[in-house]
Write an enzyme that holds these catalytic residues in place. Structure first.
Site, mmCIF file in Angstrom:
data_model
loop_
_atom_site.group_PDB
_atom_site.id
_atom_site.type_symbol
_atom_site.label_atom_id
_atom_site.label_comp_id
_atom_site.label_asym_id
_atom_site.label_seq_id
_atom_site.Cartn_x
_atom_site.Cartn_y
_atom_site.Cartn_z
ATOM 1 N N SER A 1 35.987 41.956 -20.538
ATOM 2 C CA SER A 1 36.146 41.225 -21.803
ATOM 3 C C SER A 1 37.064 41.927 -22.799
ATOM 4 O O SER A 1 36.819 41.905 -24.002
ATOM 5 C CB SER A 1 34.783 40.953 -22.447
ATOM 6 O OG SER A 1 34.050 40.030 -21.659
ATOM 7 N N GLY B 1 33.936 38.819 -17.537
ATOM 8 C CA GLY B 1 34.029 37.371 -17.357
ATOM 9 C C GLY B 1 33.364 36.557 -18.450
ATOM 10 O O GLY B 1 32.889 37.089 -19.463
ATOM 11 N N GLU C 1 34.424 49.048 -15.022
ATOM 12 C CA GLU C 1 34.191 47.667 -15.444
ATOM 13 C C GLU C 1 32.695 47.374 -15.385
ATOM 14 O O GLU C 1 32.175 46.986 -14.326
ATOM 15 C CB GLU C 1 34.933 46.712 -14.513
ATOM 16 C CG GLU C 1 36.429 46.900 -14.545
ATOM 17 C CD GLU C 1 37.129 45.608 -14.167
ATOM 18 O OE1 GLU C 1 37.729 44.992 -15.033
ATOM 19 O OE2 GLU C 1 37.033 45.213 -13.005
ATOM 20 N N HIS D 1 35.967 45.389 -6.797
ATOM 21 C CA HIS D 1 35.796 44.652 -8.051
ATOM 22 C C HIS D 1 34.356 44.147 -8.138
ATOM 23 O O HIS D 1 33.736 43.801 -7.113
ATOM 24 C CB HIS D 1 36.784 43.481 -8.120
ATOM 25 C CG HIS D 1 36.715 42.749 -9.430
ATOM 26 N ND1 HIS D 1 35.820 41.727 -9.637
ATOM 27 C CD2 HIS D 1 37.382 42.923 -10.586
ATOM 28 C CE1 HIS D 1 35.965 41.301 -10.895
ATOM 29 N NE2 HIS D 1 36.908 42.011 -11.490
HETATM 30 P P1 PGA Z 1 37.604 39.660 -18.072
HETATM 31 O O1 PGA Z 1 37.711 40.131 -16.563
HETATM 32 O O2 PGA Z 1 38.626 40.447 -18.869
HETATM 33 O O3 PGA Z 1 37.905 38.218 -18.042
HETATM 34 O O4 PGA Z 1 36.204 39.988 -18.532
HETATM 35 C C1 PGA Z 1 37.816 41.487 -16.251
HETATM 36 C C2 PGA Z 1 37.807 41.684 -14.759
HETATM 37 O O5 PGA Z 1 37.106 40.972 -14.043
HETATM 38 O O6 PGA Z 1 38.490 42.596 -14.266
#
Ligand code: PGA
Length: 258
Positions: A217, A176, A170, A98
């Site tokens: 997001s 985030g 991602e 991640h």
């Molecule tokens: P988020 O997180 O949807 O809050 O941007 C995604 C993730 O970290 O997998």
């Protein structure tokens, strides 16, 4: 393109044991009527919740994953969790690489590779996350970075072992608080690169069957548009999925538009 549509959430360093049990119970109840021929649902809570989360999960409704794993069965690795310990909890899936593991905790592609090999070797569904930073995107090297992360992260994986391999794209700049979601066109472009790389590594059959999920997001507004793209097999969601009602709402709005 995978047969099913994938929906998952990583709850990061949020949710206590009780919060997680309540969340999974709620999500199972709310989505029980949706055919699992159509979707694959998964939740990735913290280590301390693994035993309870797995005890209350209904295996025909959802999978429970861990956010990380050590790459040895046992040894002098203080603070690490072994594959045997997670098997003991009933964990189905291991997430590897991640963005926060790579960029906050400093993990490398070589370490992700050891974890991928160990997780697949212990028969876990293995979700390898890849994604470029904003700076790498600005340099125009996103595709190169993704290819490197895949080729190093999946080094030594045999095509015959990829039946339990999933990939999440991602982009670091999209994740985030403060993240900016990728446009569906940009996400699609990178998913095509990922698919091509998987086919290069594992051949046309195995390489085409590995699900590729988008995360960063994802929210109720952009979730539907992303699912109209040909090469995006699912959503991997953080904040917008941590409430069972909201997550259920996203799943249903995506399915309604497919
Ligand atoms: P988020 O997180 O949807 O809050 O941007 C995604 C993730 O970290 O997998």
């Amino acid at each position: 393109m995978a047969d099913k549509f994938y929906f998952g959430t990583n709850t990061k360093m949020y949710k206590t044991i009780q919060d997680t049990v309540d969340f999974i119970t709620g999500l199972q109840d709310l989505t029980a009527d949706i055919s699992r021929e159509e979707i694959q649902l998964f939740v990735i809570p913290s280590y301390t919740t693994q035993k309870d989360a797995n005890a209350i999960k209904k295996p025909d409704l959802l999978m429970v994953g861990a956010q990380n794993m050590g790459w040895e069965e046992q040894g002098q690795f203080t603070g690490e969790i072994s594959p045997l310990m997670l098997q003991e909890c009933g964990t189905d899936l291991i997430m590897v690489g991640h963005s926060e593991r790579r960029h906050v905790l400093g993990e490398t592609d070589e370490e992700e590779n050891k974890k991928v090999l160990c997780a697949l070797g212990h028969d876990f569904t293995t979700l390898l996350c890849v994604g470029e930073t904003g700076e790498e995107k600005d340099y125009g090297i996103s595709e190169e970075i993704i290819r490197i992360q895949l080729k190093k992260g999946l080094f030594g994986v045999k095509a015959a072992r990829t039946g339990k391999l999933w990939i999440a794209y991602e982009p670091v700049w999209a994740i985030g608080v403060g993240g900016k979601p990728a446009s569906k066109e940009y996400a699609e472009q990178i998913h095509v690169v990922i698919r091509e790389t998987l086919i290069e590594l594992f051949g046309p059959e195995a390489g085409a069957a590995i699900p590729i999920l988008y995360g960063g997001s994802v929210n109720p507004e952009n979730a539907v548009g992303l699912s109209k793209m040909d090469h995006i097999d699912g959503r991997f969601i953080g904040r917008s999925a941590w409430n069972a009602d909201n997550f259920n709402g996203i799943i249903r709005s995506v399915l309604a538009e497919r």
